[in-house]
Enzyme design. Structure first.
Site, short mmCIF file in Angstrom:
data_model
loop_
_atom_site.label_atom_id
_atom_site.label_comp_id
_atom_site.label_asym_id
_atom_site.label_seq_id
_atom_site.Cartn_x
_atom_site.Cartn_y
_atom_site.Cartn_z
N GLU A 120 10.97 -52.52 -28.96
CA GLU A 120 11.23 -53.01 -30.31
C GLU A 120 9.93 -53.30 -31.05
OE1 GLU A 120 14.29 -53.49 -31.79
OE2 GLU A 120 14.99 -52.37 -30.05
N TYR A 151 8.95 -43.00 -27.80
CA TYR A 151 10.32 -42.48 -27.98
C TYR A 151 10.34 -40.96 -27.90
CZ TYR A 151 12.25 -46.99 -29.43
OH TYR A 151 12.70 -48.28 -29.45
N SER A 178 22.26 -48.16 -39.94
CA SER A 178 23.31 -49.11 -39.57
C SER A 178 22.96 -50.52 -40.03
CB SER A 178 23.57 -49.06 -38.07
OG SER A 178 22.36 -49.00 -37.36
N ARG A 186 12.15 -49.90 -46.24
CA ARG A 186 12.87 -48.63 -46.20
C ARG A 186 14.05 -48.62 -47.18
NH1 ARG A 186 16.50 -48.45 -40.63
NH2 ARG A 186 17.46 -50.48 -40.87
N TYR A 225 15.18 -35.17 -43.99
CA TYR A 225 15.81 -36.34 -43.38
C TYR A 225 14.90 -37.54 -43.59
CZ TYR A 225 17.90 -39.60 -40.19
OH TYR A 225 18.49 -40.73 -39.68
N GLU A 239 13.27 -42.87 -32.51
CA GLU A 239 14.05 -41.65 -32.43
C GLU A 239 14.47 -41.14 -33.82
OE1 GLU A 239 15.26 -44.63 -31.89
OE2 GLU A 239 16.94 -44.63 -33.29
#
Ligand SMILES: *[C@@H]1O[C@H](CO)[C@@H](O)[C@H](O)[C@H]1NC(C)=O
Ligand SMILES: *[C@@H]1O[C@H](CO)[C@@H](O)[C@H](O)[C@H]1NC(C)=O
Ligand SMILES: *[C@@H]1O[C@H](CO)[C@@H](O)[C@H](O)[C@H]1NC(C)=O
Ligand SMILES: *[C@@H]1O[C@H](CO)[C@@H](O)[C@H](O)[C@H]1NC(C)=O
Length: 344
Positions: A120, A151, A178, A186, A225, A239
């Protein structure tokens, strides 16, 4: 004089001949002696004190050999192995929230090393201060951790996959999110960028969750993306870049560490960095330009011909990395200021 000389030469010659005949024998017995003298390879025992996020996996069989081709590396979650374990690994979250505790009441074997583990970013590593002076090694996505477990990684050599060309993609840009918090950078990037370009949003926040098997096919259909990390921290590239963008073959628009960090770990000419643009309008201009210019677009995908991505998400494979690194790790080390390191 001459006769004497030649006799001596002859003697020398036959001696040499004898030696050259014998030497394979001598060499052979030396070798076998050496082999036999060597102790059989010692097993390293890695004890995982508690499973990250409460989810356990099977450790049966020789997992490191099966999964990572690393031998003599025994993973265990059996705490009764504590007195003989070479390495004990503690995942931060459970120490931080009290779900688990350090075995400070037990005598600590002198040669044992304790590892602090977290994947994290600093904002999610609460209560680190109380762990100062406890750990010997760190294990995280950071390149300067004792056991770095990113990752994802860039490898030389082409991957197997072909991706749809720019013209075959029906979606301009997508984003999966999520945990949406209005004060995250962001979220600000998304809010301003969506005024200029269409962005399809998936995930828990938008109540459009993508099942695992739909994730990459959905993103593959998009030109871009948004690989926007939830926080900007040293080396923190998740990821969201390695899997979501790279493995789907979409061009990532990245927010995270500096451009130079991405350049050090990602394939060449593979991403568009938010910080390279004055504002969202300028970034959108660049995206529109790349989308409209087939050659410019394909430039960003060219690396797939020479490089490929490897991701690592299995905690067991990550733990096996300790054995791989073990011979080169500092034998005596203490993180007196773990908090300082985590937040640097
Ligand atoms: C190392 O572990 C393997 C697998 O558990 C076991 O078969 C082997 O005997 C061990 N070797 C040593 C030297 O303890
Ligand atoms: C684009 O889609 C068409 C029709 O599905 C297909 O024939 C063509 O091969 C695709 N081109 C690329 C570059 O993927
Ligand atoms: C963002 O909001 C959370 C509460 O929702 C707060 O704890 C945090 O400090 C805020 N972060 C920033 C950078 O303002
Ligand atoms: C590991 O850290 C502990 C706690 O500071 C220390 O007492 C111990 O000497 C260290 N062990 C090694 C092998 O460096």
């Amino acid at each position: 004089m001459v006769a004497y000389g030649s006799r001596r030469l002859c003697l020398l010659f036959s001696l040499l001949l004898l030696l050259s005949c014998l030497s394979p024998l001598v060499y052979h017995s030396f070798l076998t002696q050496k082999l036999h003298a060597q102790p059989s390879h010692k097993n390293l025992t890695i004890l995982l004190w508690h499973w990250p996020f409460g989810r356990s996996y099977s450790l049966g069989g020789d997992k490191c050999l099966e999964m990572s081709h690393i031998s003599h590396c025994i993973l265990t979650d059996d705490r009764s192995m504590y007195p003989t374990a070479d390495v004990v690994v503690f995942h931060h979250q459970e120490l931080s929230n009290g779900a688990s505790a350090l075995p400070l009441h037990l005598p600590r074997p002198a040669a044992q090393h304790w590892v602090w583990l977290s994947m994290e970013p600093p904002v999610n590593n609460a209560n680190v201060k109380k762990l100062n002076g406890v750990f010997n090694w760190t294990m995280s996505y950071r390149r300067d951790a004792d056991i770095p477990i990113p990752y994802g990684k860039t490898l030389q050599g082409a991957g197997v996959k072909g991706f749809p060309g720019a013209l075959n993609r029906s979606c301009f840009a997508s984003w999966v999110v999520s945990r949406y918090k209005p004060n995250q950078t962001r979220v600000q990037v998304y809010q301003s960028l969506k005024k200029y370009i269409p962005i399809e949003v998936y995930g828990g926040w938008n109540k459009k969750p993508l099942p695992e098997d739909r994730l990459l096919p959905t993103i593959s259909n998009c030109l871009f993306y948004l690989s926007l990390e939830n926080s900007e921290a040293t080396d923190y590239i998740s990821e969201k870049l390695w899997r979501n963008a790279f493995q789907a073959g979409a061009i990532p628009v990245v927010l995270g560490p500096s451009r130079s960090t991405y350049e050090a770990v990602a394939p060449p000419h593979s991403f568009i960095h938010v910080a390279d643009f004055k504002d969202a309008a300028e970034l959108a201009d660049h995206l529109n330009h790349v989308a409209a210019d087939k050659r410019a677009y394909e430039e960003y995908l060219r690396w797939h011909q020479t490089h490929r991505i490897e991701t690592c998400t299995d905690w067991r494979e990550r733990l096996c990395q300790i054995c791989q690194k073990y011979p080169n790790l500092p034998s005596r080390k203490v993180y007196q200021d773990l908090e300082g390191w985590v937040n640097s």
